[in-house]
Design an enzyme around this catalytic site. Structure first.
Site, PDB file in Angstrom:
ATOM      1  N   LYS A  46      -0.860  -4.190  -5.552  1.00  0.00           N
ATOM      2  CA  LYS A  46      -0.227  -3.617  -6.723  1.00  0.00           C
ATOM      3  C   LYS A  46       1.150  -3.054  -6.394  1.00  0.00           C
ATOM      4  O   LYS A  46       1.988  -2.862  -7.254  1.00  0.00           O
ATOM      5  CB  LYS A  46      -1.067  -2.438  -7.239  1.00  0.00           C
ATOM      6  CG  LYS A  46      -2.431  -2.755  -7.692  1.00  0.00           C
ATOM      7  CD  LYS A  46      -3.080  -1.406  -8.155  1.00  0.00           C
ATOM      8  CE  LYS A  46      -4.545  -1.463  -8.085  1.00  0.00           C
ATOM      9  NZ  LYS A  46      -5.176  -0.147  -8.320  1.00  0.00           N
ATOM     10  N   GLY A  47       1.356  -2.728  -5.114  1.00  0.00           N
ATOM     11  CA  GLY A  47       2.516  -1.937  -4.721  1.00  0.00           C
ATOM     12  C   GLY A  47       3.876  -2.493  -5.114  1.00  0.00           C
ATOM     13  O   GLY A  47       4.814  -1.741  -5.345  1.00  0.00           O
ATOM     14  N   ASP A 105       4.799  -3.491   6.977  1.00  0.00           N
ATOM     15  CA  ASP A 105       4.409  -2.487   7.964  1.00  0.00           C
ATOM     16  C   ASP A 105       3.973  -3.212   9.246  1.00  0.00           C
ATOM     17  O   ASP A 105       4.815  -3.558  10.069  1.00  0.00           O
ATOM     18  CB  ASP A 105       3.277  -1.667   7.327  1.00  0.00           C
ATOM     19  CG  ASP A 105       2.903  -0.431   8.108  1.00  0.00           C
ATOM     20  OD1 ASP A 105       3.766   0.449   8.258  1.00  0.00           O
ATOM     21  OD2 ASP A 105       1.747  -0.332   8.555  1.00  0.00           O
TER      22      ASP A 105
HETATM   23  P1  IMP Z   1       1.131  -4.730   6.534  1.00  0.00           P
HETATM   24  O1  IMP Z   1       0.168  -5.835   6.279  1.00  0.00           O
HETATM   25  O2  IMP Z   1       0.640  -3.769   7.580  1.00  0.00           O
HETATM   26  O3  IMP Z   1       2.537  -5.184   6.796  1.00  0.00           O
HETATM   27  O4  IMP Z   1       1.173  -3.758   5.318  1.00  0.00           O
HETATM   28  C1  IMP Z   1       1.306  -4.038   4.136  1.00  0.00           C
HETATM   29  C2  IMP Z   1       0.698  -3.134   3.077  1.00  0.00           C
HETATM   30  O5  IMP Z   1       0.261  -1.831   3.517  1.00  0.00           O
HETATM   31  C3  IMP Z   1       1.857  -2.886   2.167  1.00  0.00           C
HETATM   32  O6  IMP Z   1       1.955  -3.911   1.238  1.00  0.00           O
HETATM   33  C4  IMP Z   1       1.501  -1.562   1.554  1.00  0.00           C
HETATM   34  O7  IMP Z   1       0.726  -1.802   0.405  1.00  0.00           O
HETATM   35  C5  IMP Z   1       0.699  -0.844   2.610  1.00  0.00           C
HETATM   36  N1  IMP Z   1       1.554   0.138   3.312  1.00  0.00           N
HETATM   37  C6  IMP Z   1       2.010   0.087   4.589  1.00  0.00           C
HETATM   38  N2  IMP Z   1       2.758   1.166   4.899  1.00  0.00           N
HETATM   39  C7  IMP Z   1       2.797   1.917   3.782  1.00  0.00           C
HETATM   40  C8  IMP Z   1       3.438   3.165   3.439  1.00  0.00           C
HETATM   41  O8  IMP Z   1       4.153   3.819   4.229  1.00  0.00           O
HETATM   42  N3  IMP Z   1       3.228   3.614   2.172  1.00  0.00           N
HETATM   43  C9  IMP Z   1       2.484   2.927   1.247  1.00  0.00           C
HETATM   44  N4  IMP Z   1       1.885   1.769   1.518  1.00  0.00           N
HETATM   45  C10 IMP Z   1       2.030   1.265   2.766  1.00  0.00           C
HETATM   46 MG    MG Z   2       1.889  -4.150  -0.693  1.00  0.00          MG
END
Ligand code: IMP
Ligand code: MG
Length: 182
Positions: A46-47, A105
């Site tokens: 959703k973000g 992230d």
């Molecule tokens: P990744 O797969 O670790 O790259 O992370 C992706 C998902 O984790 C992002 O699409 C966000 O929804 C969530 N996420 C990672 N870091 C944050 C943060 O600092 N705040 C809010 N959501 C985060």
């Molecule tokens: Mg996201």
């Protein structure tokens, strides 16, 4: 316009105005990259929802829009297990796809979504994110377009949540570590 920083936040990182202006700059780069094509812009729910709507309206490219759910890591599952909705509502085969994310992230979400779309026959897959947190990478992944870099710490607002809170804040802020036990 909501301008007061939410009491659970430590610091304002990007104001609504800064987000709008950064988004327009990236939209212009994407228009250049997709000139003469009709890509499918895919919102990673959703973000990314607010960024997606603003980005797409700032672009002149006649993109189609689709949504997919790659909601965090399933609670209770082994950490690092990405929960991706496999039932795509569109056919990626032969299409130029633009994945639109809120924040990169560890890199796992976009890396796995991109690989899966290419596996299903997408002609090209580019990625764009509102925020990039390069220091948090756990897998090798480089995003094609980004609006801002952020350092360590948990950020909320403009679509991004902590336990479903703070998504509708119109700005991006650093959450107080006490709020997430950090
Ligand atoms: P990744 O797969 O670790 O790259 O992370 C992706 C998902 O984790 C992002 O699409 C966000 O929804 C969530 N996420 C990672 N870091 C944050 C943060 O600092 N705040 C809010 N959501 C985060
Ligand atoms: Mg996201």
């Amino acid at each position: 316009m909501e301008t007061d920083l939410h009491e659970d936040c430590e610091k304002l990182l990007f104001s609504a105005e800064e987000i709008a202006s950064g988004t327009r700059s990236v939209a212009a780069l994407l228009d250049e990259a997709y000139r003469g094509t009709t890509p499918v812009a895919v919102c990673v729910l959703k973000g990314a929802v607010f960024f997606f709507c603003d980005l797409l309206r700032a672009m002149r490219t006649p993109a189609e829009i689709e949504f997919l759910r790659a909601s965090s890591y399933r609670r209770g599952a082994t950490s690092g297990t990405l929960c991706v909705d496999d039932a795509l509502s569109f056919e990626p085969r032969g299409r130029d796809i633009l994945l639109v994310e809120d924040i990169v992230d560890s890199g796992k979400t976009l890396r796995s979504l991109k690989a899966s779309l290419l596996e299903r026959g997408a002609k090209s897959v580019k990625t764009v994110t509102l925020l990039d947190k390069p220091s948090a990478r756990k897998v090798s992944f480089e995003v094609d377009y980004k609006v801002f870099d952020v350092g360590a710490g948990f950020v909320v607002g403009y679509g991004m949540d902590y336990a479903e809170k703070y998504r509708k804040l119109p700005y991006i802020a650093l959450l107080k570590p006490a709020m997430y036990g950090g």
